[in-house]
Scaffold this active site. Sequence first.
Site, PDB file in Angstrom:
ATOM      1  N   ILE A 121      12.245   0.645   4.433  1.00  0.00           N
ATOM      2  CA  ILE A 121      12.909   2.083   5.289  1.00  0.00           C
ATOM      3  C   ILE A 121      14.113   2.400   4.519  1.00  0.00           C
ATOM      4  CG2 ILE A 121      13.728   2.853   7.369  1.00  0.00           C
ATOM      5  CD1 ILE A 121      10.971   1.522   8.607  1.00  0.00           C
TER       6      ILE A 121
ATOM      7  N   ASN B  19       5.870   0.476  11.404  1.00  0.00           N
ATOM      8  CA  ASN B  19       4.470  -0.073  11.451  1.00  0.00           C
ATOM      9  C   ASN B  19       4.663  -1.641  11.887  1.00  0.00           C
ATOM     10  OD1 ASN B  19       3.183   2.597  10.762  1.00  0.00           O
ATOM     11  ND2 ASN B  19       3.422   2.094   8.525  1.00  0.00           N
TER      12      ASN B  19
ATOM     13  N   GLU C 161      -2.708  -8.898  -0.847  1.00  0.00           N
ATOM     14  CA  GLU C 161      -3.504  -8.854   0.347  1.00  0.00           C
ATOM     15  C   GLU C 161      -4.278  -7.860   0.448  1.00  0.00           C
ATOM     16  OE1 GLU C 161      -0.426  -8.582   3.352  1.00  0.00           O
ATOM     17  OE2 GLU C 161       0.843  -7.197   2.447  1.00  0.00           O
TER      18      GLU C 161
ATOM     19  N   VAL D 122       0.784  -1.245   0.099  1.00  0.00           N
ATOM     20  CA  VAL D 122      -0.080   0.023   0.023  1.00  0.00           C
ATOM     21  C   VAL D 122       1.065   1.247  -0.082  1.00  0.00           C
ATOM     22  CG1 VAL D 122      -1.828   1.310   1.191  1.00  0.00           C
ATOM     23  CG2 VAL D 122      -1.773  -1.128   1.321  1.00  0.00           C
TER      24      VAL D 122
END
Length: 503
Positions: free
Chosen positions: A365, A385, A295, A271
């Site tokens: 990241i 997250n 997903e 996402v």
Amino acid sequence: MATDSRMLCTALRNRLMSAADAAALIPAGSTVGMSGFTGAGYPKAIPAALAERIEQLNNAGEEFRINVWTGASTAPELDGKLAAVNGINMRLPFQSDPICREKINNGSMDYIDIHLSEVSQYAWSGFLGKMNIAVIEVSGVLEDGRLIPSSAVGNNKTWIEQADQVILEVNSAQSAGLEGMHDIYYGTALPPYRKPIMISQPTDRIGEHYLHCPADKIIAIVETSAPDRNSPFNPPDDISRRIASHILQFFQQEIAIGRMPKELLPIQSGVGNIPNAVLEGLDAGPFKQLSAFTEVIQDGMLAMLKSGTLTAASSTAFSLSPTAMAELNTNIDFYRQRIILRQQDISNHPELIRRLGVIAMNGLIEADIYGNVNSTHIMGSRMMNGIGGSGDFARNGYLSIFVTPSTAKNGAISAIVPMVSHVDHTEHDVKILVTEHGLADLRGLSPKQRAHQIIQKCADPAFRPALMDYFERACASGRGMHTPHLLGEALSWHQRYEATGHM
């Protein structure tokens, strides 16, 4: 009961009550399984009522905390409200809420970060302890008690089966057209009793449209009418488009070589704005008759379904902007023929991902010069997250592609570093790295060969000389030539950032 009620089972009508009354049935110290996955299908009313109750009890000097298990991230109405009143003791398996993140990182909330495909098995095996109550949003209850799933399936099947008691939120704001979109599979089992999962292409259906829950488990039903959290996506910027163009060119090369069919292979996309830019590029490109085994269905995939570029998508949840959600609801009959929503232990199943040959595209990241990827921790210690489903797809996909802008914080941070400060995906699982500067194909390369590719093609030009200097001095150190490192300097870039604000 309202005349437009979605709660059609007369045998359960005596369990209808307010959100406050339902929340009062959740005792302190309990473990609660909540529905929800990436801001879709989460309970809207009960968490807020529970947070209000917790705040009142805490103000009266009575500590009240619960453990919260979900499918993945939820929304401020659930994670945010409960975290704000210090109501969560333990959280798993994935979150994206800023208040939760703050409490995880200051040590006032425990957090277990788990591959999403494994959560159900962990629960069934007893690794996580006992679940007391499940709070599940559904879009309807049929006359015979079958439950119409909502806009996310996630772990709902497992939570209903594992919990001692179940509370339902029946949300009439969810489209009635969702009925028939789901494929709930009741054939899973623990070892040694497992059987093959008979999915050979994303369009295969192996289950049924509904969830089942024994009537004697249901202790409360709350009727709601509230939309999912639909966060808008930013339009693709220049960096996102450049990353997308590198990936699209790479796909065309793979087709020309004969390593992929012209229809590609089933795609999975994380996402965010960069994945949406890739999907937008796919939709505008020469690719047709594509499929998705993923997903989350986000805006880009919905647009691809509408245009016909994507023929079908298998997923466990939606993550749509308000505009895309309106499009889905307006044309739900069209999309119901092309979208399958499954539980997450199927949508993220490693064996299915490997066998279908999924092309996995996820963000990161930071990555290091040898291809190890950190997708969860800032400066090695602070949780962002969580790993989510990226590990399920990266380890098992035919192609594991990780994408990122080459810098962050206005150029103060390089996304390519000598050594990652935390490892989520090892160099063995990372096949492709992409930034706006280029694409590094790491397949078939030794560590030192990978370092040259990553530095030259992915690192920002401002950081390339320092990265190459580190690599060359590591090679000359005599400590070992397979994966050369200078142990005293490997994390010095992160230390320098924390000391000076710049790597």
